[in-house]
Design a protein around this motif. Structure first.
Motif, PDB file in Angstrom:
ATOM      1  N   HIS A   1       0.847  -1.198   0.000  1.00 37.58           N
ATOM      2  CA  HIS A   1       0.000   0.000   0.000  1.00 37.58           C
ATOM      3  C   HIS A   1       0.881   1.247   0.000  1.00 37.58           C
ATOM      4  N   ASN A   2       0.320   2.328  -0.506  1.00 39.02           N
ATOM      5  CA  ASN A   2       0.853   3.653  -0.232  1.00 39.02           C
ATOM      6  C   ASN A   2       0.264   4.091   1.107  1.00 39.02           C
ATOM      7  N   GLU A   3       0.802   5.106   1.726  1.00 41.66           N
ATOM      8  CA  GLU A   3       0.177   5.629   2.944  1.00 41.66           C
ATOM      9  C   GLU A   3       0.311   7.147   2.953  1.00 41.66           C
ATOM     10  N   THR A   4      -0.628   7.804   3.639  1.00 37.42           N
ATOM     11  CA  THR A   4      -0.737   9.261   3.540  1.00 37.42           C
ATOM     12  C   THR A   4      -0.415   9.970   4.848  1.00 37.42           C
ATOM     13  N   LEU A   5       0.293   9.305   5.761  1.00 33.58           N
ATOM     14  CA  LEU A   5       0.671   9.961   7.015  1.00 33.58           C
ATOM     15  C   LEU A   5       2.061  10.587   6.928  1.00 33.58           C
ATOM     16  N   THR A   6       2.867  10.136   5.994  1.00 35.92           N
ATOM     17  CA  THR A   6       4.195  10.728   5.805  1.00 35.92           C
ATOM     18  C   THR A   6       4.057  12.144   5.247  1.00 35.92           C
ATOM     19  N   TYR A   7       4.851  13.065   5.786  1.00 37.01           N
ATOM     20  CA  TYR A   7       4.817  14.447   5.297  1.00 37.01           C
ATOM     21  C   TYR A   7       6.229  14.891   4.928  1.00 37.01           C
ATOM     22  N   PRO A   8       6.444  15.507   3.787  1.00 39.47           N
ATOM     23  CA  PRO A   8       5.446  15.710   2.735  1.00 39.47           C
ATOM     24  C   PRO A   8       5.047  14.379   2.086  1.00 39.47           C
TER      25      PRO A   8
END
Length: 686
Positions: free
Chosen positions: A472-479
């Motif tokens: 999966h990709n994940e969207t908690l990493t910033y940027p």
């Protein structure tokens, strides 16, 4: 108050055609045979019909072959073949578990949980030859159940046996503490504890209240799939009526009681009764009806020629017409032809139904069909257990036996965040509700994360094929970054009972070569363990957006992604449907040919999607499209996507957010609308 019919058994014959007869066996009728009198069982079965009916329907015990048996106390569907060859095919289909059986039972108490299964080995009881018992070292027996309604003392339960052991359902229920009402052999006379004298009489019927309710037959010998349903015997129906409350309501809504009137036989039978040759009539009718679908009936036999264009789709073993949005359809036909509903959803895009491909002709394609695994995968290097897993998936749900797929994917909690995915409908934060939606929606399989499927594996993995999405990709990493990370292993998917694994590759991204290598190794390991593989083939590169046009979904770029995907032995490719063409030329990179744009994949969504199919070895590996994000007009958009996919030669649709970001009943309706496209004979290959 609803009253049960007083007619003893008005529906003795459920279905009849040139090759098959389906009886509704009454309780108390033995189907045992002996070597000296092998036809005794068929003779007893035909004798439940009047002499006139036997003549009208051409039912002669001397020319019939009994396919399977029921216990003497069990009522319901029994199949009889009219010729030896079809008898052999049916017996083989039963042995291979390709015929899906659903029973109804009234049981003592209330099984918990309300939906579950039993997997206890059975062996003969050495102390009583009449009985079987749960015993270590016995033969494995597996059954699933669902509590449909409860009342004081008893519950109405739907049962699906996954193996065919003697007395399997009765022994499993008794061992769980919920024997079938009337089963004195395994449960004893429990009715004596019921104080209400009238109810006590209904709960002492003199036989088991176990009914072989439905059979779903696959396509056999050029005969289309067929689903049959048999109404309950009078005393079973009367017991449900007497119990009242929810049980009575469920039975009434589902039409489980039979009608007192008996419809006239079809014209072909009337001609036979008038003195014509049944064999000649059958041959004439067969040639006239060869390409027409057979239909499900509940009141009595009806000839398919009397129900023009009213196609009733097959349903999977776990679908119950007592449950959810399709209650009350036993013995009925669709009043609105599927094609009319599809045309209405298409609106101004209805012309797509008549489009003829100008590029790659359909004759070049390996198209989906009931024999897809035999035709495509047997010559391949896939291990036998992979073929079994693929066959299980293709034989599950409303599309069972069609060669098409409807899959529910719910991994968006990682890809798009749990809040963005599940806030519109928080019940799907519980993985079990995801499984319920897939099953109620008649899907072939459910795809989700290792955590979701692992949390409910023991309860559900044997009932519907699991596809574990490993990366999966994940969207908690910033940027934010766009990469695929492995969240689990192939061995973990195998251990939780998965039938297949899935993975995503971002083709065109800087990380794509690493992802290709990781996924290729995972797919090899999955095949070695007997699991099929599904690849989410996505393109990802900021350069693919040019002059205000997003070429991530262009036919040429997605087609090449598919071609790489099947190179690493993905068995099924999941791809977004094309929305444009010319990504290579617009971005100005890579290698292509002007023939793609001028001849092979011209400006039409069906042509573009066919180019995607062509890049999957001309359909040798199945290509399914995604339903896309949820929006204002989900139903129409989903039907449009399905029509384009099917007409292009695709294998089905995978639809998640459109289904789970709304109430379950609406999600089920959307999934059924998608499946109707693939079941509708009027939606053809372009």
């Amino acid at each position: 108050m609803w009253q049960a019919s007083t007619v003893e058994y008005p529906v003795a014959l459920i279905f009849s055609d040139d090759r098959l007869v389906a009886f509704n066996k009454p309780p108390g009728l033995s189907l045992a045979t002996s070597r000296n009198k092998p036809d005794d069982a068929v003779s007893r079965l035909t004798e439940i019909l009047s002499q006139e009916d036997r003549k009208v329907w051409g039912v002669d015990a001397q020319s019939l072959w009994l396919v399977h048996r029921l216990d003497i106390g069990t009522s319901g569907l029994v199949l009889v073949a009219r010729d030896a060859e079809y008898h052999r095919l049916l017996v083989s289909a039963f042995a291979d578990r390709r015929i899906e059986k659903t029973y109804l039972a009234l049981v003592w108490g209330s099984p918990r949980p309300a939906v579950g299964g039993y997997a206890w080995p059975l062996a003969p009881d050495v102390r009583d030859r009449r009985r079987m018992r749960v015993a270590d070292g016995g033969k494995l027996a597996s059954s699933s159940y669902r509590v449909l309604a409860t009342a004081p003392h008893v519950s109405l339960v739907e049962l699906v046996p996954h193996t065919g052991r003697t007395h399997q359902l009765r022994v499993h229920l008794a061992h769980a503490g919920h024997p079938v009402v009337g089963d004195d052999l395994y449960g004893g006379p429990r009715h004596r504890g019921v104080r209400d004298a009238r109810l006590r009489r209904h709960l002492a019927p003199g036989h088991t209240l176990l009914h072989a309710w439905r059979l779903a037959l696959p396509a056999l010998a050029n005969q289309p799939p067929l689903v049959l349903a048999a109404p309950l015997p009078t005393d079973f129906a009367a017991a449900l009526a007497e119990l009242g409350g929810r049980i009575s309501a469920v039975a009434r809504e589902a039409g489980l009681v039979h009608l007192e009137s008996k419809p006239d036989p079809p014209p072909c039978a009337r001609r036979a009764a008038a003195g014509g040759s049944r064999g000649a009539t059958a041959r004439g009718d067969a040639s006239r009806r060869r390409n027409q679908p057979r239909v499900e009936v509940g009141e009595a036999v009806k000839d398919v020629s009397m129900v023009q264009r009213r196609f009733v789709p097959p349903r999977g073993s776990y679908r119950s017409d007592l449950w959810g949005t399709r209650a009350g359809t036993i013995g009925t036909h669709r009043e609105v032809p599927m094609i009319d509903a599809i045309r209405q959803h298409l609106g101004d895009k209805v012309g797509l139904l008549d489009y003829t491909c100008q590029g790659i002709p359909k004759s070049m394609l390996h198209l989906p069909g009931p024999d897809f695994v035999d035709r495509i995968f047997i010559p391949s290097d896939r291990p036998v257990n992979v073929l079994k897993a693929l066959s299980w998936m293709l034989g599950t749900g409303r599309l069972a036996g069609s060669g098409y797929l409807s899959i529910l994917p719910v991994d968006q909690g990682i890809e798009h965040s749990a809040a963005a995915s599940f806030a519109p409908n928080p019940i799907y934060m519980d993985g079990e509700n995801i499984i319920r939606l897939a099953m109620e929606g008649g899907c072939n399989a459910v795809a989700s994360t290792l955590g979701v499927l692992g949390s409910v594996a023991r309860r559900w993995a044997h009932r519907i094929p699991f596809i574990v999405k490993l990366n999966h990709n994940e969207t908690l990493t910033y940027p934010l970054t766009y990469d695929q990370t492995m969240y689990g292993t192939v061995e973990q998917a195998f251990n939780l009972g998965a039938a297949g694994i899935g993975a995503t590759i971002y083709f065109g991204s800087a990380e794509s070569r690493r992802q290709i290598q990781e996924v290729s190794e995972a797919f090899q390991a999955a095949h070695e363990l007997g699991m099929f593989t599904v690849l989410w083939c996505y393109t990802r590169n900021s350069a693919f957006k040019k002059d205000g046009v997003d070429y991530h979904t262009s036919a040429d770029l997605t087609g090449q992604a598919n071609h790489i995907g099947v190179t690493i032995e993905a068995d099924i490719i999941k791809q977004k449907q094309p929305e444009c063409q010319g990504g290579y030329t617009a971005v100005g990179f890579g290698h292509t040919s002007k023939l793609v744009y001028e001849k092979l994949a011209v400006n039409n969504p069906i042509e573009w999607t066919r180019w995607q199919v062509a890049n999957c070895y001309l359909g040798r590996m199945g290509m399914i499209n995604s339903g896309g994000a949820s929006g204002a007009n989900d139903l129409a958009q989903a039907v449009l996507t399905a029509v384009v996919n099917k007409r292009a030669g695709g294998m089905g649709l995978i639809s998640g957010r459109k289904a789970f970001q709304k109430p379950m009943a609406d999600g089920v309706a959307l999934l059924h609308a998608i499946q109707d496209v693939y079941l509708c004979p009027d939606v053809t290959i372009a």
